[in-house]
Design a protein around this motif. Structure first.
Motif, PDB file in Angstrom:
ATOM      1  N   PRO A 173      24.525  37.554  43.108  1.00  0.00           N
ATOM      2  CA  PRO A 173      24.028  36.830  44.326  1.00  0.00           C
ATOM      3  C   PRO A 173      23.349  37.540  45.704  1.00  0.00           C
ATOM      4  O   PRO A 173      22.388  37.335  45.873  1.00  0.00           O
ATOM      5  N   TRP A 214      29.475  32.191  54.639  1.00  0.00           N
ATOM      6  CA  TRP A 214      30.567  31.769  53.720  1.00  0.00           C
ATOM      7  C   TRP A 214      31.969  32.586  53.698  1.00  0.00           C
ATOM      8  O   TRP A 214      33.407  31.561  52.794  1.00  0.00           O
ATOM      9  N   SER A 218      36.291  31.269  53.588  1.00  0.00           N
ATOM     10  CA  SER A 218      37.279  31.587  52.913  1.00  0.00           C
ATOM     11  C   SER A 218      38.418  31.627  54.067  1.00  0.00           C
ATOM     12  O   SER A 218      39.709  30.779  52.418  1.00  0.00           O
ATOM     13  N   GLY A 244      26.507  34.248  48.141  1.00  0.00           N
ATOM     14  CA  GLY A 244      27.108  34.398  46.713  1.00  0.00           C
ATOM     15  C   GLY A 244      28.538  33.570  47.439  1.00  0.00           C
ATOM     16  O   GLY A 244      29.281  32.758  46.188  1.00  0.00           O
ATOM     17  N   ASP A 245      28.799  33.851  48.651  1.00  0.00           N
ATOM     18  CA  ASP A 245      30.406  33.559  48.738  1.00  0.00           C
ATOM     19  C   ASP A 245      30.633  31.873  49.183  1.00  0.00           C
ATOM     20  O   ASP A 245      31.959  31.384  48.982  1.00  0.00           O
ATOM     21  N   LYS A 247      30.293  30.397  46.690  1.00  0.00           N
ATOM     22  CA  LYS A 247      31.061  29.777  45.080  1.00  0.00           C
ATOM     23  C   LYS A 247      32.948  30.295  45.601  1.00  0.00           C
ATOM     24  O   LYS A 247      33.266  29.233  44.892  1.00  0.00           O
ATOM     25  N   GLU A 250      34.027  26.227  45.153  1.00  0.00           N
ATOM     26  CA  GLU A 250      34.580  25.936  43.913  1.00  0.00           C
ATOM     27  C   GLU A 250      36.236  26.193  43.229  1.00  0.00           C
ATOM     28  O   GLU A 250      36.458  25.682  42.721  1.00  0.00           O
ATOM     29  N   LEU A 251      35.985  27.722  43.656  1.00  0.00           N
ATOM     30  CA  LEU A 251      37.312  28.093  43.467  1.00  0.00           C
ATOM     31  C   LEU A 251      38.536  27.616  43.843  1.00  0.00           C
ATOM     32  O   LEU A 251      38.851  27.201  43.491  1.00  0.00           O
ATOM     33  N   TYR A 280      39.376  34.867  37.848  1.00  0.00           N
ATOM     34  CA  TYR A 280      38.113  34.085  37.806  1.00  0.00           C
ATOM     35  C   TYR A 280      37.961  35.804  37.502  1.00  0.00           C
ATOM     36  O   TYR A 280      37.948  37.080  37.573  1.00  0.00           O
ATOM     37  N   ASP A 284      30.319  38.754  40.761  1.00  0.00           N
ATOM     38  CA  ASP A 284      29.279  38.447  42.609  1.00  0.00           C
ATOM     39  C   ASP A 284      29.536  38.190  43.229  1.00  0.00           C
ATOM     40  O   ASP A 284      29.264  38.417  44.833  1.00  0.00           O
ATOM     41  N   GLU A 285      31.138  37.514  43.767  1.00  0.00           N
ATOM     42  CA  GLU A 285      31.703  37.677  45.042  1.00  0.00           C
ATOM     43  C   GLU A 285      33.368  38.255  45.132  1.00  0.00           C
ATOM     44  O   GLU A 285      33.877  38.442  45.575  1.00  0.00           O
TER      45      GLU A 285
END
Length: 408
Positions: A173, A214, A218, A244-245, A247, A250-251, A280, A284-285
């Motif tokens: 990403p 992003w 977190s 990309g973060d 994401k 969703e996690l 996971y 990518d993150e």
């Protein structure tokens, strides 16, 4: 200096998140390459971006990027095409962070970059000139910042540049982010299979506004997860983000925290999910890994995280740092193959009054601070000033949310 963090019984807060460091640092390079007359709006005021701004506005030929890995990589590539002789250095830890693959790639397309101390590591002496370009092959398993650094100067090479990526591509990403931002500045790339081709082109100056971060969001998701009573809104995030973060939303939904988009950002809420074990691949993150490791153990959620190979060469060896610091508060992690970290409920006796070391790593401080919500006596964070690398107002935002942050 240490900070001792105590959590409030109830949290109700609206947070204006810092601007994205990843976007800010790329936009600064692209703004410079396009000779833009426009100032970037909502530019990050973190340390990493600050050293980039200072370097790009400097009349000097010697740059100290301190602990800013992004700045080291992006500026090394940028300066290699700016006529002149340049020196770039950083902290002692920066002098231990490898840069050989980027230097070799640059030298293969016509640059002249030399090591001033130890081969493969900063500080560097750069003799900037026009770059020939052509085709190069790189491992897809290297830091995406090496690849992004090359991509951003690629359209200004005489032959353009084609990068063939071998093996598994990590942090994909972030490469997409770079290409999407380049397109906003008028440059098109072609990513087909494992090859990225950029023809000779000119950047066009544009008016640009940076999205909020992003990665910083977190830590507030983690706070929402660990708190028994919280209402949290985060401003400045986009639903269709380049980051990309993003994401992470969703996690966290799998752990029980949902995301509602508003006109100004997002609102966090409990969605009723309870994940029995979180598995996971963070390939990518990688910058989210510390947040989820700490969040999982503190909610007694077993996990198995893969794709963590880049954590070994971050601000610190983040895998070892997580194992060491979580043991202090009673959790035993297992790692393997330099890229896997897992926890299946193993516990040990916690230290009395533990102090969490941060290893010059901003994400260690921010990922562990929310533990105050779970630990009866709160938590003590060493060298709390490290957050200035990406989120300078983190402690102030915690105070606004009701946390007690005391010097100890």
């Amino acid at each position: 200096m240490n900070y001792h963090i105590l959590a409030p019984v109830r949290i109700q807060t609206v947070v204006q998140l810092p601007a994205s460091k990843s976007i800010s640092n790329r936009a600064l390079i692209l703004n410079a390459l396009s000779y833009s007359p426009y100032d970037i709006k909502n530019l990050s005021d973190c340390d990493d971006t600050g050293v980039m701004v200072d370097a790009l506005n400097s009349n000097d030929n010697h740059f100290d990027v301190k602990a800013a890995g992004t700045a080291m990589r992006f500026l090394t590539a940028f300066l290699s095409k700016v006529v002149g002789e340049w020196v770039i250095t950083g902290t002692e830890r920066m002098k231990q962070r490898p840069i050989k693959l980027l230097v070799e790639a640059l030298n293969s397309v016509g640059a002249r970059v030399e090591y001033m101390e130890n081969e493969g590591y900063p500080p560097l002496r750069i003799f900037g000139s026009a770059l020939q370009g052509g085709e190069i092959t790189m491992s897809g398993g290297v830091s995406s910042q090496y690849i992004s650094a090359l991509l951003m100067i690629a359209p200004l090479m005489e032959k353009g540049l084609t990068i063939h990526l071998e093996g598994n591509i990590i942090s994909r990403p972030y490469i997409h982010l770079t290409l999407q931002l380049m397109e906003q500045y008028g440059v098109k790339a072609h990513w087909i299979g494992s090859s990225i081709k950029i023809l000779p082109q000119e950047y066009k100056p544009v008016r640009f506004t940076v999205e909020s971060d992003w990665s910083a969001a977190s830590y507030w998701y983690e706070i929402m997860l660990l708190s028994k009573n919280a209402e949290i809104e985060l401003k400045g995030l986009f639903k269709n983000s380049f980051q990309g973060d993003a994401k992470g939303a969703e996690l966290f939904a799998r752990l029980g925290i949902g995301t509602a988009f508003t006109g100004q950002g997002i609102r966090l809420y409990r969605n009723g999910n309870a994940c029995p074990k979180l598995t996971y691949n963070f390939i990518d993150e990688p910058d989210l890994a510390q947040t989820f490791v700490v969040a999982c153990v503190l909610t007694n959620t077993p996990f198995r995280f893969t794709g963590l190979q880049s954590l070994k060469i971050k601000e610190t060896d983040r895998i070892e740092a997580l194992k060491t610091e979580l043991r202090k508060i009673g959790y035993i992690l297992q790692d393997s193959n330099n890229c896997i970290l897992e926890w299946n409920g193993e516990r040990c006796a916690p230290e009395t009054s533990p102090v969490i070391a941060t290893y010059e790593d901003h994400r260690m401080a921010m990922a562990f601070a929310p533990a105050a919500l779970v630990l009866e006596d709160g938590i003590t964070i060493a060298d709390p000033g490290v957050v200035s690398k990406s989120y300078p107002y983190y402690w102030e935002d915690l105070k606004k949310a009701g946390f007690e942050v005391k010097t100890k």
